[in-house]
Each structure stands twice: as structure tokens, then as C-alpha cells.
Design a protein around this motif. Structure first.
Motif, PDB file in Angstrom:
ATOM      1  N   ASN A 154      18.102 -24.578  -4.319  1.00 26.07           N
ATOM      2  CA  ASN A 154      18.481 -25.674  -3.429  1.00 26.07           C
ATOM      3  C   ASN A 154      19.959 -26.041  -3.514  1.00 26.07           C
ATOM      4  O   ASN A 154      20.402 -26.959  -2.822  1.00 26.07           O
ATOM      5  CB  ASN A 154      17.634 -26.908  -3.736  1.00 26.07           C
ATOM      6  CG  ASN A 154      16.181 -26.720  -3.326  1.00 26.07           C
ATOM      7  OD1 ASN A 154      15.892 -26.049  -2.338  1.00 26.07           O
ATOM      8  ND2 ASN A 154      15.264 -27.288  -4.086  1.00 26.07           N
ATOM      9  N   SER A 155      20.707 -25.363  -4.363  1.00 26.74           N
ATOM     10  CA  SER A 155      22.131 -25.655  -4.504  1.00 26.74           C
ATOM     11  C   SER A 155      22.888 -24.363  -4.745  1.00 26.74           C
ATOM     12  O   SER A 155      22.315 -23.343  -5.164  1.00 26.74           O
ATOM     13  CB  SER A 155      22.375 -26.614  -5.670  1.00 26.74           C
ATOM     14  OG  SER A 155      22.105 -25.971  -6.908  1.00 26.74           O
ATOM     15  N   ILE A 156      24.210 -24.408  -4.521  1.00 31.50           N
ATOM     16  CA  ILE A 156      25.038 -23.219  -4.740  1.00 31.50           C
ATOM     17  C   ILE A 156      25.028 -22.821  -6.215  1.00 31.50           C
ATOM     18  O   ILE A 156      25.061 -21.635  -6.547  1.00 31.50           O
ATOM     19  CB  ILE A 156      26.476 -23.457  -4.235  1.00 31.50           C
ATOM     20  CG1 ILE A 156      27.290 -22.158  -4.305  1.00 31.50           C
ATOM     21  CG2 ILE A 156      27.137 -24.576  -5.013  1.00 31.50           C
ATOM     22  CD1 ILE A 156      26.787 -21.065  -3.402  1.00 31.50           C
ATOM     23  N   ASP A 157      24.944 -23.805  -7.099  1.00 30.71           N
ATOM     24  CA  ASP A 157      24.900 -23.487  -8.525  1.00 30.71           C
ATOM     25  C   ASP A 157      23.629 -22.728  -8.881  1.00 30.71           C
ATOM     26  O   ASP A 157      23.657 -21.789  -9.683  1.00 30.71           O
ATOM     27  CB  ASP A 157      24.992 -24.773  -9.352  1.00 30.71           C
ATOM     28  CG  ASP A 157      26.385 -25.378  -9.341  1.00 30.71           C
ATOM     29  OD1 ASP A 157      27.340 -24.642  -9.031  1.00 30.71           O
ATOM     30  OD2 ASP A 157      26.520 -26.587  -9.623  1.00 30.71           O
ATOM     31  N   GLU A 158      22.503 -23.125  -8.280  1.00 28.16           N
ATOM     32  CA  GLU A 158      21.236 -22.421  -8.521  1.00 28.16           C
ATOM     33  C   GLU A 158      21.289 -21.005  -7.960  1.00 28.16           C
ATOM     34  O   GLU A 158      20.763 -20.065  -8.561  1.00 28.16           O
ATOM     35  CB  GLU A 158      20.069 -23.183  -7.885  1.00 28.16           C
ATOM     36  CG  GLU A 158      19.341 -24.105  -8.818  1.00 28.16           C
ATOM     37  CD  GLU A 158      17.942 -24.440  -8.318  1.00 28.16           C
ATOM     38  OE1 GLU A 158      16.994 -24.351  -9.111  1.00 28.16           O
ATOM     39  OE2 GLU A 158      17.808 -24.766  -7.119  1.00 28.16           O
ATOM     40  N   LYS A 160      23.953 -19.152  -7.587  1.00 23.04           N
ATOM     41  CA  LYS A 160      24.787 -18.368  -8.492  1.00 23.04           C
ATOM     42  C   LYS A 160      24.005 -17.992  -9.754  1.00 23.04           C
ATOM     43  O   LYS A 160      24.107 -16.858 -10.247  1.00 23.04           O
ATOM     44  CB  LYS A 160      26.047 -19.147  -8.858  1.00 23.04           C
ATOM     45  CG  LYS A 160      27.063 -19.245  -7.741  1.00 23.04           C
ATOM     46  CD  LYS A 160      28.313 -19.984  -8.201  1.00 23.04           C
ATOM     47  CE  LYS A 160      29.372 -20.002  -7.096  1.00 23.04           C
ATOM     48  NZ  LYS A 160      30.605 -20.707  -7.534  1.00 23.04           N
ATOM     49  N   GLN A 184      20.277 -25.690   9.767  1.00 20.81           N
ATOM     50  CA  GLN A 184      21.670 -25.659   9.334  1.00 20.81           C
ATOM     51  C   GLN A 184      22.553 -25.027  10.407  1.00 20.81           C
ATOM     52  O   GLN A 184      22.086 -24.251  11.240  1.00 20.81           O
ATOM     53  CB  GLN A 184      21.811 -24.906   8.008  1.00 20.81           C
ATOM     54  CG  GLN A 184      21.628 -23.401   8.105  1.00 20.81           C
ATOM     55  CD  GLN A 184      20.180 -22.965   7.943  1.00 20.81           C
ATOM     56  OE1 GLN A 184      19.249 -23.722   8.150  1.00 20.81           O
ATOM     57  NE2 GLN A 184      20.000 -21.702   7.572  1.00 20.81           N
TER      58      GLN A 184
END
Length: 271
Positions: A154-158, A160, A184
Motif C-alpha cells: 500500500n506504500s512505495i516503501d512496501e 521497495k 488513480q
């Protein structure tokens, strides 16, 4: 004097309506100026409304295709698509380890772009063990990424973090394709390179029901470019541009989930 021609092989199932699998790969290879071959693992009877029957080819026939291609051709890259089940996967993996088919692009056929599962547990485990470590680049869609990593993403960190997990599974480069089933405005693909660099590739979110073969095309164009000697990052960029052009120029073929337009990809993305 004979012209030397880059050769690429797709190892996948063939769709009778020409929209996905081997036909979509061959369309893509031709459009990018390479000679394409189809090593078929299965065939499906389908049209734009659905798939109504499928047949997995005998293992000895799949093996013979590998043998005869390896004996006669200098193959610059290979990509996998539908590899049916664990038995077929083992034959494919054995031969990609035995023969030099150049750069290997693994397009997981685990889940559809809508999230429907296409692989049983035994096949999935074989895929992780045998095929992922062979990948010069792997190109999972959003739902395949969730399955492979166990993350919600759900996030860019996840995302990555998920890419790093696939890297640890053995894939040299990982392309985390962006989700495109929501509202989106953009779709962003994230590439983790073998050297640990993160890069993003973004295009507008184009809403259409002409989407069959999108993932096949992206991975096929990457394979075509790698066979030509194009650097990996540039190969991914070309593939992203080509697929967007093909997707964003709908054609009237079939009555429902129609194919993308490889002519538009060819015309608007220089070979």
C-alpha cells in the motif's frame, strides 16, 4: 550477405484468439525488429469473453522443442509466460539451465490483472524454487507481487521492500508493475536493478477494456531489446512506452476484453 538477426523465444501457452500468450509475444517481437520463436507449453480455446478449454502439451513434446531450437539457433533472449504446472516448470527450468538461451525474462503467470489465481500451490512452490532464480528480470503484476511477498503493498516503501524480497529469491532485476484497476490518474512501475538502484517509470492511467496481452507485451519487448543488446534500464523504458501506446489506442477486435494495439506501439515507439 546474410543479415544477422537477433532471435528471441517465448516459452508460453498460445491463445486461439491471438490476444495473449505466444501470439502477443510474437506481435511484440516483430514490432521491435527481432525474429521471434514460440516454444509452446499449452494451448487455450478462448475469445474475448473468456477461456473455455485448455490443453497442456506432453512433456516429451516440450522437451523436443527445446532440443531442436538449441541445436539450430543462436538465441539472444527468452521469456516465459504460462508454464502450466510444476511438471512443465521443471522441464522448462532444466532446459534453461542446460541450454544458453541468452537473457531470461520471467513473466509470472500466477494471478490475472484482476487478482484471479492461476496457479496451484505445488506449481507456485516450484515456480519460486526453479524459475525465479533464473530470471535476469522478473515482471510480476500487482497481485502477483502480493502473492510472492505476502505484503499489502500500500506504500512505495512496501513496494521497495517487496522488490528486495524478490531480489533475495534470486531474480537479478525486479520490475514491480503498478496497479491499474483503480481510479488513480497514473500507473508507476518500480524497477530494482541488480546493482540495488531504484527507478520509476510512470504513464497516465488509461481506462479501457482492450487489455488482453498487456503483461505479455511488456515482458516480450524487454526480451526483444535485451536480445538486441539494449541496456536493461533502457529496455524497460522502451517496453513501458511501447505497451502504453498499444494500450491507449484501442482497436475493435472481439466483443469484450479485447487485445491491445501492437501497430500503435510499433508506429509510436521507434524500433
Amino acid at each position: 550477405m546474410l543479415k544477422k538477426q537477433p532471435i528471441v523465444v517465448t516459452i508460453a501457452g498460445t491463445d486461439s484468439d491471438g490476444s495473449a500468450g505466444v501470439p502477443a509475444d510474437l506481435h511484440s517481437f516483430y514490432a521491435r525488429g527481432v525474429y521471434g520463436m514460440g516454444l509452446m507449453t499449452a494451448a487455450v480455446a478462448g475469445n474475448t469473453t473468456g477461456i473455455y478449454a485448455q490443453h497442456v502439451f506432453p512433456l516429451d513434446f516440450i522437451q523436443k522443442q527445446f532440443d531442436v531450437l538449441a541445436a539450430d539457433f543462436d538465441i539472444g533472449a527468452a521469456k516465459t509466460g504460462m508454464v502450466a504446472d510444476s511438471k512443465v516448470m521443471n522441464v522448462v527450468a532444466d532446459n534453461l539451465e542446460k541450454y544458453d538461451f541468452g537473457k531470461i525474462v520471467i513473466d509470472p503467470v500466477i494471478s490475472t490483472k484482476h487478482g484471479n489465481t492461476l496457479m496451484d500451490d505445488d506449481s507456485y512452490n516450484t515456480f519460486i524454487k526453479r524459475l525465479v532464480p533464473l530470471a535476469d528480470i522478473i515482471t510480476p503484476n500487482f497481485y502477483e507481487q502480493r502473492k510472492l511477498t505476502g505484503l499489502e503493498l500500500n506504500s512505495i516503501d512496501e513496494i521497495k521492500k517487496g522488490a528486495k524480497m524478490l531480489h533475495k529469491m534470486g531474480a537479478k532485476n525486479v520490475l514491480m508493475k503498478g496497479r491499474h484497476d483503480g481510479d488513480q490518474k497514473e500507473v508507476t512501475d518500480l524497477l530494482l536493478t541488480e546493482g540495488g538502484e531504484f527507478l520509476t517509470f510512470t504513464k497516465p492511467h488509461f481506462i479501457t477494456d482492450r487489455v488482453n496481452g498487456t503483461g505479455d507485451t511488456l515482458s516480450a519487448v524487454i526480451a526483444a531489446e535485451l536480445a538486441k543488446g539494449t541496456p536493461l534500464i533502457e529496455s524497460v523504458k522502451i517496453a513501458k512506452d511501447f505497451t502504453y501506446e498499444a494500450l491507449s489506442h484501442p482497436i475493435a477486435v472481439g466483443s469484450k476484453w479485447g487485445p491491445i494495439d501492437h501497430w500503435a506501439g510499433q508506429e509510436n515507439t521507434q524500433p
